[in-house]
Scaffold this active site. Structure first.
Site, PDB file in Angstrom:
ATOM      1  N   SER A  68       0.868  -1.165   0.000  1.00  0.00           N
ATOM      2  CA  SER A  68       0.000   0.000   0.000  1.00  0.00           C
ATOM      3  C   SER A  68       0.912   1.224   0.000  1.00  0.00           C
ATOM      4  O   SER A  68       2.107   1.103   0.258  1.00  0.00           O
ATOM      5  CB  SER A  68      -0.899  -0.037   1.240  1.00  0.00           C
ATOM      6  OG  SER A  68      -1.739   1.091   1.249  1.00  0.00           O
ATOM      7  N   GLY A 126       7.709  12.156 -11.488  1.00  0.00           N
ATOM      8  CA  GLY A 126       7.624  12.707 -12.853  1.00  0.00           C
ATOM      9  C   GLY A 126       8.558  13.875 -13.090  1.00  0.00           C
ATOM     10  O   GLY A 126       8.511  14.517 -14.135  1.00  0.00           O
ATOM     11  N   SER A 130      14.073  10.290 -10.215  1.00  0.00           N
ATOM     12  CA  SER A 130      14.124   8.859  -9.922  1.00  0.00           C
ATOM     13  C   SER A 130      13.327   8.451  -8.696  1.00  0.00           C
ATOM     14  O   SER A 130      13.799   7.701  -7.845  1.00  0.00           O
ATOM     15  CB  SER A 130      15.560   8.374  -9.765  1.00  0.00           C
ATOM     16  OG  SER A 130      16.205   8.483 -10.976  1.00  0.00           O
ATOM     17  N   SER A 131      12.097   8.924  -8.647  1.00  0.00           N
ATOM     18  CA  SER A 131      11.211   8.447  -7.581  1.00  0.00           C
ATOM     19  C   SER A 131      11.054   6.933  -7.692  1.00  0.00           C
ATOM     20  O   SER A 131      10.908   6.241  -6.683  1.00  0.00           O
ATOM     21  CB  SER A 131       9.854   9.134  -7.681  1.00  0.00           C
ATOM     22  OG  SER A 131       9.325   8.995  -8.979  1.00  0.00           O
ATOM     23  N   ASP A 176      20.222   5.069 -12.033  1.00  0.00           N
ATOM     24  CA  ASP A 176      19.401   5.622 -10.943  1.00  0.00           C
ATOM     25  C   ASP A 176      19.468   4.729  -9.714  1.00  0.00           C
ATOM     26  O   ASP A 176      19.608   5.202  -8.581  1.00  0.00           O
ATOM     27  CB  ASP A 176      17.941   5.745 -11.400  1.00  0.00           C
ATOM     28  CG  ASP A 176      17.812   6.507 -12.702  1.00  0.00           C
ATOM     29  OD1 ASP A 176      18.739   7.261 -13.043  1.00  0.00           O
ATOM     30  OD2 ASP A 176      16.789   6.333 -13.386  1.00  0.00           O
ATOM     31  N   TYR A 228      12.354   7.694 -25.054  1.00  0.00           N
ATOM     32  CA  TYR A 228      13.484   7.045 -24.387  1.00  0.00           C
ATOM     33  C   TYR A 228      13.873   5.757 -25.131  1.00  0.00           C
ATOM     34  O   TYR A 228      15.036   5.531 -25.458  1.00  0.00           O
ATOM     35  CB  TYR A 228      13.120   6.739 -22.924  1.00  0.00           C
ATOM     36  CG  TYR A 228      14.280   6.198 -22.111  1.00  0.00           C
ATOM     37  CD1 TYR A 228      15.061   7.044 -21.337  1.00  0.00           C
ATOM     38  CD2 TYR A 228      14.597   4.841 -22.126  1.00  0.00           C
ATOM     39  CE1 TYR A 228      16.132   6.563 -20.595  1.00  0.00           C
ATOM     40  CE2 TYR A 228      15.657   4.350 -21.398  1.00  0.00           C
ATOM     41  CZ  TYR A 228      16.422   5.209 -20.626  1.00  0.00           C
ATOM     42  OH  TYR A 228      17.481   4.712 -19.906  1.00  0.00           O
TER      43      TYR A 228
HETATM   44  C1  GLA Z   1      16.583   7.630 -16.910  1.00  0.00           C
HETATM   45  C2  GLA Z   1      16.967   6.171 -16.795  1.00  0.00           C
HETATM   46  C3  GLA Z   1      18.467   6.018 -16.564  1.00  0.00           C
HETATM   47  C4  GLA Z   1      19.264   6.795 -17.601  1.00  0.00           C
HETATM   48  C5  GLA Z   1      18.726   8.218 -17.726  1.00  0.00           C
HETATM   49  C6  GLA Z   1      19.374   8.970 -18.835  1.00  0.00           C
HETATM   50  O1  GLA Z   1      16.801   8.282 -15.682  1.00  0.00           O
HETATM   51  O2  GLA Z   1      16.273   5.576 -15.725  1.00  0.00           O
HETATM   52  O3  GLA Z   1      18.807   4.644 -16.597  1.00  0.00           O
HETATM   53  O4  GLA Z   1      19.269   6.135 -18.839  1.00  0.00           O
HETATM   54  O5  GLA Z   1      17.328   8.243 -17.925  1.00  0.00           O
HETATM   55  O6  GLA Z   1      20.710   9.207 -18.551  1.00  0.00           O
END
Ligand code: GLA
Length: 386
Positions: A68, A126, A130-131, A176, A228
């Protein structure tokens, strides 16, 4: 206990009706330099930030795993024996994906006890901070301890990446998760994404009175779909056309030949990655030899390469970079996957508020949505809190 840890604890109690056995946290990250190099076996230099995700966890006596979170009122429940990456969706794919991926790396999922997990976070979603890696890393360190596993941090980064690639379905690299697991106060994490060797390098922001501003453009991005994956495919096509295993093996000296062999677009994608790898090495060397006030030009060159060659910037990010540089930033660039999200600006603490004001004014002038601007400090990686 921090406010966030307190709300995670009460969120756990409301969702599951008992107290958690422990709290594990993991940070978001900003990438100082090295963008779209990780999945090309290249170099990256991110840092963990002082925005964290909390996983409050309680071991169960049966095989159930329940998750949760503060993001949604639902409780998702599955058997730990029957985790299937293709059947996971929404935010629960992150924590459940990690449990599944631990199994792929040897955790005996047919024997381990179930768990209840509640997730809370102050890493903006967002914004390119890197949440998602913060959720994965917090759950990974929690389950490693509760299930008595002995993976080191580098292996945990691979496990979290596998969760993101297979369970969430985003074809991202390992940067990340590595930053979130390996970060240290006032340090950056220099990572060779081929060998996975890491070097945790002092940034000296504290000593030099510098601050890193995050300028969240509030243009939302997502890496599961769209640009991406297309960039990743171009890099792979470029490497194959040049007869290389990956763009890591292509150097700046090979670019003339690449220009002859590749179409213009693929060539520019390749040139970004090849020059960006070099910029990461140059940044780490410059930092060591001359300190953090000397890395600005490399950050700005990285942004130009992403804007012109890799074409992953947006007008809001370009304006954030141009305005913060004009207002006295040492360096500035977009950070993360691109197509929105955040820029960073390295600034003397004394100039932080005037840089922020200049960027806010420029966004208003351009009729862009007002950005969210806040400082972040290089912080410690994932850990048990209580
Ligand atoms: C995102 C991805 C990473 C990396 C970056 C770009 O954050 O999760 O692995 O590729 O984009 O550098």
């Amino acid at each position: 206990m921090t406010d966030l840890q307190r709300t995670a604890t009460s969120g756990f109690e409301n969702a599951f009706g008992s107290e958690p056995h422990g709290l594990w946290t993991a940070p978001g990250r900003v990438n100082i330099i090295g963008e779209h190099t990780d999945y090309n076996d290249g170099f990256v230099f991110p840092m963990a930030i002082d925005r964290r995700t909390v996983a409050a966890v309680r071991r169960r006596d049966d095989d159930r795993i329940r998750v949760s979170s503060s993001f949604s009122p639902e409780i998702v429940e599955v058997s730990v024996r029957a985790l299937d990456p293709d059947a996971l969706h929404g935010w629960s794919a992150y924590p459940l994906g990690v449990a599944w991926a631990l199994g792929q790396f040897g955790a005996p999922l047919q024997e381990v006890p179930g768990v209840d997990i509640y997730i809370d976070s102050d890493v903006p979603v967002g914004a390119g901070l890197s949440s998602s890696a913060a959720i994965e890393a917090s759950v990974a360190v929690a389950l490693t301890e509760i299930w008595h596993l002995d993976h080191d941090r580098r292996t945990l980064a691979k496990i979290c990446q596998l969760a993101e690639n297979r369970a969430v379905g985003a074809p991202t690299g390992i940067m990340d998760q590595s930053a979130s697991l390996l970060g240290r106060r006032d340090c950056g994490v220099f990572l060779d994404c081929r060998s996975l060797e890491t070097d945790v390098i002092p940034l000296g922001f504290e000593e030099h009175d510098l601050e890193l501003l995050v300028i969240d453009t509030r243009v939302e991005h997502a890496h599961v779909s769209g640009g991406y994956a297309a960039r990743r495919a171009s890099c792979e096509a470029g490497a194959a056309a040049l007869g290389a295993d990956s763009l890591r093996d292509v150097t700046v000296g090979d670019l003339d030949r690449a220009r002859e062999l590749l179409d213009d677009e693929t060539f520019r994608r390749v040139r970004h990655v090849v020059t960006e790898n070099q910029r990461v090495l140059d940044t780490v060397r410059t930092l060591r030899e001359h300190g953090p006030t000397s890395i600005g030009e490399l950050l700005v060159a990285s942004h130009a390469s992403m804007r012109d060659d890799f074409e992953i910037s947006v007008p809001e990010l370009d304006l954030a970079v141009e305005t913060s540089m004009a207002a006295g930033a040492i360096g500035s660039r977009m950070t993360g996957g691109g197509f929105g999200g955040a820029a960073i600006a390295l600034v003397p603490v004394a100039l932080a508020s005037s840089v922020a004001e200049a960027v806010t004014a420029a966004f208003a002038e351009a009729s862009f949505t007002a950005p969210t601007i806040f400082p972040v400090r290089p912080a410690a990686g994932a850990t048990r809190e209580s």
